[in-house]
Write an enzyme that holds these catalytic residues in place. Structure first.
Site, mmCIF file in Angstrom:
data_model
loop_
_atom_site.group_PDB
_atom_site.id
_atom_site.type_symbol
_atom_site.label_atom_id
_atom_site.label_comp_id
_atom_site.label_asym_id
_atom_site.label_seq_id
_atom_site.Cartn_x
_atom_site.Cartn_y
_atom_site.Cartn_z
ATOM 1 C CB SER A 183 29.259 33.370 34.581
ATOM 2 O OG SER A 183 29.968 32.169 34.490
ATOM 3 C CD GLU A 295 35.991 37.567 32.205
ATOM 4 O OE1 GLU A 295 35.410 38.393 31.455
ATOM 5 O OE2 GLU A 295 35.374 36.881 33.060
ATOM 6 C CG HIS A 327 34.380 34.896 35.709
ATOM 7 N ND1 HIS A 327 34.058 35.000 34.383
ATOM 8 C CD2 HIS A 327 33.367 34.195 36.276
ATOM 9 C CE1 HIS A 327 32.917 34.378 34.142
ATOM 10 N NE2 HIS A 327 32.474 33.886 35.291
#
Length: 348
Positions: A183, A295, A327
């Site tokens: 991320s 995501e 994610h």
């Protein structure tokens, strides 16, 4: 500019689409990468690893900074990789240690692993100023407090202070290192490799934001920073028109990544739940939904970066886009395992 309508939604303007993207990104960025939004409870699977050692280095602006070092099993000092955390990085341990076993796995592959600790909301950048809001100084720099009292200089720390200290005290090679992150850390990994090619020959991004100039991204990031302990993003890269935003956008500096021939591993999941998503309660379903949204945004950003690199004829990238994956840490750990042979071949 002509209004763009969303298919199937007559009258939906580009501004409305951007607003929805901003809201989705805000919720996604606030999803704490393995920590529930409600209750702020961790889902640690590995936690503290006694094989690691604390390594303290002073930063001129940030004070003493701890990193966790996992030594290569064969004792070499030439093969080094940095593992960068996500938006809600903690001040006690790096998320890669808390949530995964990559430290032990990479060390077993004879790679020295460096896990910097701290840096929530930082994007591992050198900020313009301490975080302030409406001219008022933030109260503290600690996790759980408001804002950031000291000016972040993470890029300088990672590429100068920590790098030189490890070379002097551990004998670690300061060149041909690797760096990867998830991320926020994925975006930062590419930025560090781009501007410090003498240090980093390899960079990996898992679910990174690789097109931050895309519509809605800046607005969403700003809202997320404010909601995450009151950080003001203007202290980082300035207002949206500041050149620092372009400097830190992988989509923009893609040509130099190609020119440096930096070896890249780029990945994002589909956003669809998979084997690591097993919600059992309402809060689990809420968190899974947020992880899916985040995501999906990371995937759009990553695909845009892929198109950009393809348009440049770049052949220094490996892409991996699994059919499932939200994610969350299980997918990122698996991605490190996939990446390890390629990483091993391009560092040291």
């Amino acid at each position: 500019m002509r209004a763009v309508t969303e298919r199937g939604r007559p009258g939906t303007t580009r501004r409305a689409v951007v607003k929805r993207i901003s809201v989705a990104l805000t919720m996604a960025l606030l999803m704490p990468l393995g920590i529930a939004v409600l209750g702020n409870t961790a889902t640690a699977s590995a936690a503290f690893n006694p094989a690691g050692q604390d390594f303290w280095v002073d930063s001129v602006t940030m004070g003493p900074i701890k990193s966790r070092i996992f030594r290569a099993y064969d004792g070499n000092t030439n093969r080094v990789v940095y593992a960068l955390d996500g938006l809600r990085a903690r001040d006690d341990l790096n998320g890669w240690e808390i949530e995964t076993d990559v430290g032990r796995t990479l060390a077993a592959a004879n790679i020295n692993v460096v896990m910097p600790v701290g840096g929530q909301n930082s994007f591992y950048s050198d900020w313009y100023a301490p975080s302030t809001f409406l001219g008022a100084a933030s109260l503290s720099g600690g996790a759980g407090d408001v804002g950031q009292r000291n000016r972040y200089t993470w890029e300088t720390f990672l590429t100068h202070d920590l790098r030189n200290a490890m070379a002097a005290r551990l004998g670690f090679s300061p060149t041909r290192n690797g760096v990867f992150g998830l991320s926020m850390g994925g975006s930062a990994a590419l930025t560090l490799a781009n501007y410090h090619p003498d240090q980093f020959s390899y960079a990996g991004s898992f679910s990174g934001y690789l097109n931050i100039s895309a519509p809605g991204m800046k607005e969403g990031m700003r809202a997320a920073f404010l909601s995450q302990n009151g950080f003001n993003i203007d202290a980082m890269w300035g207002p949206p028109w500041d050149p620092a935003w372009l400097r830190n956008d992988p989509f923009v500096y893609a040509p130099s990544l190609k020119a440096h021939n930096t070896r890249l591993w780029i990945s994002a999941g589909s956003g669809l739940p998979g084997p690591f998503d097993r919600p059992m309660s309402p809060i689990d379903y809420f968190n899974t939904g947020n992880a899916m949204g985040l995501e999906a945004i990371a995937l759009v950003n990553t695909r845009a970066f892929q198109l950009r690199m393809s348009s440049l004829g770049a052949n220094n990238v490996t892409y991996d886009f699994p059919n499932v994956g939200t994610h969350s840490w299980g997918y990122w750990q698996d991605e490190v395992f996939k990446m390890t042979p390629d990483l091993s071949a391009h560092i040291g």
